[in-house]
Design a protein around this motif. Structure first.
Motif, PDB file in Angstrom:
ATOM      1  N   ILE A  71       0.854  -1.181   0.000  1.00  0.00           N
ATOM      2  CA  ILE A  71       0.000   0.000   0.000  1.00  0.00           C
ATOM      3  C   ILE A  71       0.892   1.233   0.000  1.00  0.00           C
ATOM      4  O   ILE A  71       2.084   1.157   0.305  1.00  0.00           O
ATOM      5  N   HIS A  72       0.318   2.363  -0.351  1.00  0.00           N
ATOM      6  CA  HIS A  72       1.042   3.635  -0.367  1.00  0.00           C
ATOM      7  C   HIS A  72       0.358   4.594   0.595  1.00  0.00           C
ATOM      8  O   HIS A  72      -0.818   4.917   0.417  1.00  0.00           O
ATOM      9  N   LEU A  73       1.080   4.998   1.625  1.00  0.00           N
ATOM     10  CA  LEU A  73       0.592   6.001   2.570  1.00  0.00           C
ATOM     11  C   LEU A  73       1.188   7.333   2.141  1.00  0.00           C
ATOM     12  O   LEU A  73       2.309   7.675   2.510  1.00  0.00           O
ATOM     13  N   GLY A  74       0.437   8.065   1.326  1.00  0.00           N
ATOM     14  CA  GLY A  74       1.026   9.226   0.671  1.00  0.00           C
ATOM     15  C   GLY A  74       2.064   8.729  -0.327  1.00  0.00           C
ATOM     16  O   GLY A  74       1.792   7.856  -1.153  1.00  0.00           O
ATOM     17  N   HIS A  75       3.284   9.230  -0.215  1.00  0.00           N
ATOM     18  CA  HIS A  75       4.352   8.787  -1.105  1.00  0.00           C
ATOM     19  C   HIS A  75       5.100   7.579  -0.554  1.00  0.00           C
ATOM     20  O   HIS A  75       5.939   7.001  -1.235  1.00  0.00           O
ATOM     21  N   ARG A  76       4.789   7.176   0.696  1.00  0.00           N
ATOM     22  CA  ARG A  76       5.548   6.108   1.357  1.00  0.00           C
ATOM     23  C   ARG A  76       4.945   4.745   1.058  1.00  0.00           C
ATOM     24  O   ARG A  76       3.757   4.516   1.251  1.00  0.00           O
ATOM     25  N   ARG A  77       5.808   3.821   0.591  1.00  0.00           N
ATOM     26  CA  ARG A  77       5.375   2.462   0.309  1.00  0.00           C
ATOM     27  C   ARG A  77       5.504   1.594   1.558  1.00  0.00           C
ATOM     28  O   ARG A  77       6.508   1.659   2.263  1.00  0.00           O
ATOM     29  N   VAL A  78       4.486   0.780   1.795  1.00  0.00           N
ATOM     30  CA  VAL A  78       4.475  -0.103   2.957  1.00  0.00           C
ATOM     31  C   VAL A  78       4.026  -1.489   2.514  1.00  0.00           C
ATOM     32  O   VAL A  78       2.997  -1.630   1.848  1.00  0.00           O
ATOM     33  N   VAL A  79       4.812  -2.508   2.882  1.00  0.00           N
ATOM     34  CA  VAL A  79       4.430  -3.893   2.612  1.00  0.00           C
ATOM     35  C   VAL A  79       3.694  -4.420   3.833  1.00  0.00           C
ATOM     36  O   VAL A  79       4.202  -4.349   4.957  1.00  0.00           O
ATOM     37  N   VAL A  80       2.494  -4.947   3.626  1.00  0.00           N
ATOM     38  CA  VAL A  80       1.656  -5.443   4.718  1.00  0.00           C
ATOM     39  C   VAL A  80       1.701  -6.968   4.734  1.00  0.00           C
ATOM     40  O   VAL A  80       1.571  -7.615   3.682  1.00  0.00           O
ATOM     41  N   LEU A  81       1.889  -7.535   5.916  1.00  0.00           N
ATOM     42  CA  LEU A  81       1.890  -8.990   6.104  1.00  0.00           C
ATOM     43  C   LEU A  81       0.633  -9.366   6.875  1.00  0.00           C
ATOM     44  O   LEU A  81       0.377  -8.838   7.964  1.00  0.00           O
ATOM     45  N   TYR A  82      -0.141 -10.303   6.311  1.00  0.00           N
ATOM     46  CA  TYR A  82      -1.434 -10.650   6.898  1.00  0.00           C
ATOM     47  C   TYR A  82      -1.500 -12.154   7.137  1.00  0.00           C
ATOM     48  O   TYR A  82      -1.333 -12.948   6.219  1.00  0.00           O
TER      49      TYR A  82
END
Length: 435
Positions: A71-82
């Motif tokens: 996902i992208h929080l603004g310009h910041r990319r974040v990999v989510v582990l579920y």
């Protein structure tokens, strides 16, 4: 065509080419990352993440993109582990690579990477070793950590006794009591619950720690050492947050759950009578003889799910994970709630059920998916302290009181009014009836 028009056309072509190449480059980079929704300029995917129900938003994305997504929080990319498998594979099987601390916008400007919870690299390693060593040698041999918790639990019992069975809100009294355990460690003494300095301290913590915002000089002459004043202040601050808010919130959830399920509370009280009795103070060693109580405490932590989103991690080096390329420094969000409520690990994950931690003979049963303190290299340094507090507080209170609600237990709502980074317990009146 005139020279000016030619130059203008050339400029337009150059800008268009740059934008096209930039877009191709971003698409190529995204293709190396786990899949996820296309981000909007500036906003990223913020419109797809409902602030009032972040956890449901993440579940919806998991259903669409799988257990590992970007996902992208603004310009910041974040990999989510579920889910348990993805979180375990990252934090345990690749513990070193996922041991970095990621960004948390609400605190980054304040903490600036100081303190054990938000530090990285050598600073974090030194502070973690120091913190764990200090907790192991609690009180430098003068008084054990267990004695301090036992003492504070008895003060809490007396505060409950002062209510004479009338209804009261336990929120602030629990915060004061649990915080006193950390005060006893840091300052060498506990505080009276009405002490003005103590109340001022708790207020300052709740006001985002304004007094700690200034930069402090060193205590050490070694420029490579991380044991200077600001790191020590921030580490103590981390202990206050972790040692006050999480434990007191878990106890608040626990008391509410026990009022809603009086049959569970009655079985715990009976086990307390059988193993401890009503005359002596509970001890940590009693836990091994109290499988049902142990299971109930575990289930309170699992169901209460106080820190559902976990603190963000960061990848310490560029690596391959499940066929994707994770660049060094990218933020990773291992969702603890997705593990604690994984239907592959718990038979009835959305409901409170102590049977999740009991075998067919009534013996306590461990679960690898029980990770309310996270797991891997970044597991909470105060896990042992918190586990002791939860057991000693809960058994001390139920040793002396039956907890009842002024309203029908069927009408008690266990749903957190705020659910995001933290699950905040609902407020409620409680009656402590002497046994």
């Amino acid at each position: 065509m005139e020279l000016g028009e030619t130059l203008l056309l050339l400029l337009v072509v150059c800008i268009s080419t740059f934008i096209l190449l930039s877009s191709w480059s971003q698409i190529a980079r995204r293709r190396q990352l786990p899949p996820g929704p296309a981000p909007l300029p500036i906003l990223g995917n913020l419109l797809e993440l409902k602030a009032h129900d972040m956890l449901r938003s993440f579940k919806k994305l998991r259903d669409q993109y799988g257990p590992v997504f970007t996902i992208h929080l603004g310009h910041r990319r974040v990999v989510v582990l579920y889910g348990y498998k993805a979180v375990k594979e990252a934090l345990v099987d690749h513990a070193e690579e996922f041991s970095g601390r990621g960004h948390l916008a609400t605190v980054d400007d304040f903490v600036q990477g100081f303190g054990i919870a938000f530090a990285n690299g050598e600073r974090w390693k030194q502070l973690r070793r120091f913190t764990l060593s200090t907790l192991r040698n609690f009180g430098m041999g003068k008084r054990s950590i267990e004695e301090r918790i036992q003492e504070e639990a008895q003060f809490l019992v007396e505060e409950f006794r002062k209510t004479h069975g009338s209804a009261f809100d336990p929120t602030f009294i629990l915060s004061r009591s649990v915080s006193n355990v950390i005060c006893s460690t840091v300052f060498g003494q506990r505080f009276d619950y009405e002490d003005k300095d103590f109340l001022s301290l708790l207020t300052k913590i709740n006001e985002n720690f304004v007094l700690m915002s200034a930069t402090w000089g060193q205590e050490s002459k070694n420029p490579l050492s991380e044991f200077h004043l600001k790191t020590m202040i921030m580490t103590v601050l981390n202990l206050f947050i972790a040692g006050t808010e999480t434990v007191s919130s878990t106890l608040r959830f626990g008391f509410l759950i026990l009022m809603k399920y009086p049959e569970v509370q009655a079985k715990v009280a009976q086990e307390i009578d059988d193993v401890i009795g009503r005359s002596r103070v509970p001890k940590v060693e009693d836990r091994t003889q109290m499988p049902y109580t142990d299971a109930v405490i575990h289930e309170i932590q699992r169901f209460g799910d106080v820190i559902p989103m976990n603190l963000p991690h960061a990848v310490t080096r560029t690596m391959q994970f499940r066929g994707y390329t994770l660049p060094k420094g990218i933020d990773v969000l291992p969702l603890l709630t997705s593990v604690l409520r994984d239907p592959d690990c718990f038979s009835d994950p959305e409901n409170f059920n102590p049977g999740h931690f009991l075998d067919e003979k009534g013996h306590f049963k461990k679960s690898d998916a029980f990770i309310p303190f996270s797991t891997g290299r970044r597991i909470c340094a105060g896990e042992g302290l918190a586990r002791m507090e939860l057991f000693l507080y809960l058994t001390s209170i139920l040793q002396h009181f039956a907890l009842t609600s002024p309203v029908d237990p069927m009408d008690l709502d266990l749903t957190p009014p705020v659910s995001g980074f933290a699950n905040i317990p609902p407020t409620y009146p409680l009656c402590a009836i002497p046994r």
